[in-house]
Design an enzyme around this catalytic site. Structure first.
Site, PDB file in Angstrom:
ATOM      1  N   ASP A  10      45.163  44.497  40.575  1.00  0.00           N
ATOM      2  CA  ASP A  10      45.053  44.212  39.156  1.00  0.00           C
ATOM      3  C   ASP A  10      45.067  42.712  38.866  1.00  0.00           C
ATOM      4  O   ASP A  10      44.314  42.226  38.020  1.00  0.00           O
ATOM      5  CB  ASP A  10      46.178  44.907  38.389  1.00  0.00           C
ATOM      6  CG  ASP A  10      46.112  46.420  38.527  1.00  0.00           C
ATOM      7  OD1 ASP A  10      44.994  46.943  38.681  1.00  0.00           O
ATOM      8  OD2 ASP A  10      47.171  47.077  38.475  1.00  0.00           O
TER       9      ASP A  10
ATOM     10  N   GLU B   8      37.471  43.066  29.820  1.00  0.00           N
ATOM     11  CA  GLU B   8      36.339  43.794  30.381  1.00  0.00           C
ATOM     12  C   GLU B   8      35.737  44.703  29.316  1.00  0.00           C
ATOM     13  O   GLU B   8      36.463  45.344  28.546  1.00  0.00           O
ATOM     14  CB  GLU B   8      36.787  44.626  31.580  1.00  0.00           C
ATOM     15  CG  GLU B   8      35.646  45.238  32.374  1.00  0.00           C
ATOM     16  CD  GLU B   8      36.128  45.922  33.639  1.00  0.00           C
ATOM     17  OE1 GLU B   8      35.275  46.378  34.412  1.00  0.00           O
ATOM     18  OE2 GLU B   8      37.357  46.001  33.844  1.00  0.00           O
TER      19      GLU B   8
ATOM     20  N   ASP C 160      43.318  42.438  32.460  1.00  0.00           N
ATOM     21  CA  ASP C 160      42.811  43.664  33.071  1.00  0.00           C
ATOM     22  C   ASP C 160      43.649  44.826  32.568  1.00  0.00           C
ATOM     23  O   ASP C 160      44.883  44.805  32.689  1.00  0.00           O
ATOM     24  CB  ASP C 160      42.888  43.577  34.600  1.00  0.00           C
ATOM     25  CG  ASP C 160      42.363  44.830  35.273  1.00  0.00           C
ATOM     26  OD1 ASP C 160      41.181  45.142  35.107  1.00  0.00           O
ATOM     27  OD2 ASP C 160      43.158  45.509  35.974  1.00  0.00           O
TER      28      ASP C 160
END
Length: 395
Positions: free
Chosen positions: A352, A270, A185
């Site tokens: 996170d 992502e 992330d």
């Protein structure tokens, strides 16, 4: 597999003059060919291909006005036409916008030479139209017995000269499959947060030199546009600071991405649209400094080198709002909330780390079944797989 090795070199005055002329001619030919292709389509609905622009180049060289094109090597000029053809191919394939004209001040100064336009022997590289080899700083060795197929020479805004050699690298072989997988992330407080719980600090390279950069930019702003040498000197000072920031950032990202690729068989990230995130006036500067797009690009090509897999999870997947323990989906999750407790199971999460765990689970589900439905409810069990995006590099 082919790999580019980039080195800095220090040209003589004659070599610098020759390369500067070549850069200018490359830009001129590219712009003229682009104008010709645009005019042909606008007026006659006619598509002009590479072969037609190559014939145009031959005719241009015979005119008195453009006779100076004969003074530089013809190979970089032909390569400029090939680059323009590639740009149109990407445009018609809807992978890029319409090609733009090259600017003398803003566009990258570069020229590409193929094997017929240079000699390489015993670490001595001599380009066409030059009597002496380039004074290259061999900061790392080329693969044994490597022979460049393409050489690209460039000059950056800070006045530094670089040469990039494209060679076959036999050392780029797939690494053994270790079965390890990690979710990543990206963020601003921490550059990366891994599903293992590890957090990598954001160095904020631009912030470190912000005061010095601002002072140099103020000094540049006080120079009048026609103030020749003084303005050029001030502009070069600003460019050197930007170059130092960029070098530090790139070095840091190279170290991180190399470690991630070597340690993990599967890496899940992502699929962020960074250019849209940059429209946020409050965070644009920090997002640019974090270089998320460059991080992902490095991951993708290094994974291709070493036989690893990079899985991109859909950008709308609610990784931060989804409980990684029970799958319950929270209604809201403002950016200032860094830790939260799930309403469904009572589990406490670091925002996170929870997002990284959700990305990993979604990525593994993709590799297992290829599902592509996002959760739409707050009940446990709502987590599902998202679509896998094949590795790609934006033009």
């Amino acid at each position: 597999m082919k790999r580019a090795f980039k080195y800095r070199f220090y040209p003589t005055d004659a070599q610098a003059a020759e390369l500067s002329r070549t850069f200018g001619c490359v830009r001129k030919v590219y712009n003229m060919a682009l104008a010709a292709r645009t005019e042909a389509w606008t007026l006659r609905q006619e598509r002009v291909n590479y072969n037609a622009t190559s014939a145009m180049l031959t005719a241009w060289k015979k005119t008195e006005e453009l006779a100076y094109l004969n003074e530089v090597s013809s190979v970089p000029l032909q390569q400029a036409l090939r680059h323009l053809q590639a740009a149109f191919t990407h445009f018609f394939g809807k992978r890029a916008k319409y090609p733009r004209f090259k600017s003398r001040k803003r566009s990258r100064k570069s020229a590409e030479y193929t094997t017929s336009a240079f000699r390489f022997s015993d670490d001595r590289l001599t380009l066409a139209k030059m009597a002496e080899p380039l004074d290259i700083v061999w900061s790392r060795p080329l693969p044994a017995g490597a022979q460049p197929s393409t050489v690209t020479v460039s000059e950056d805004t800070a006045g530094r000269w670089f040469v990039s050699l494209l060679v076959e690298d036999p050392g780029l072989t797939p690494l053994p499959d270790n079965g390890s997988a990690v979710g990543v992330d990206v963020g601003l407080d921490h550059l990366l947060t891994l599903s293992t719980g590890q957090k990598i600090t954001n160095p904020r390279h631009e912030r470190r030199d912000r005061a010095q950069l601002a002072e140099a930019q103020r000094e540049l702003s006080r120079k009048a546009p026609g103030d020749g040498a003084n303005r050029a000197k001030a502009r070069r000072k600003v460019a050197r600071i930007h170059a130092r920031i960029t070098d530090r950032r790139r070095d840091h990202l190279h170290k991180i991405t190399t470690r991630l690729v070597r340690d993990n068989q599967t890496i899940v990230v992502e699929d962020l649209t960074v250019r849209n995130l940059l429209k946020n006036g409050h965070l644009a500067r920090a997002i640019s400094d974090a270089a998320w797009r460059e991080f992902r690009s490095m991951l993708e090509y290094k994974a291709a080198w070493y036989g690893r897999a990079v899985i991109a999870v859909d950008r709308w997947f609610p990784s931060s709002k989804l409980c990684s323990a029970c799958g319950a989906l929270q209604e809201r999750m403002p950016l200032q909330v860094r830790t939260w407790t799930c309403d469904g199971c009572g589990a406490s999460h670091d925002r996170d780390v929870n997002a990284a765990n959700n990305l990993l689970a979604a990525g593994l589900a993709v590799s297992a079944c290829g599902a592509g439905v996002r959760p739409q409810r707050r009940t446990p069990g709502g987590q599902s797989a998202t679509k896998q995006e094949s590795p790609r590099r934006e033009p």
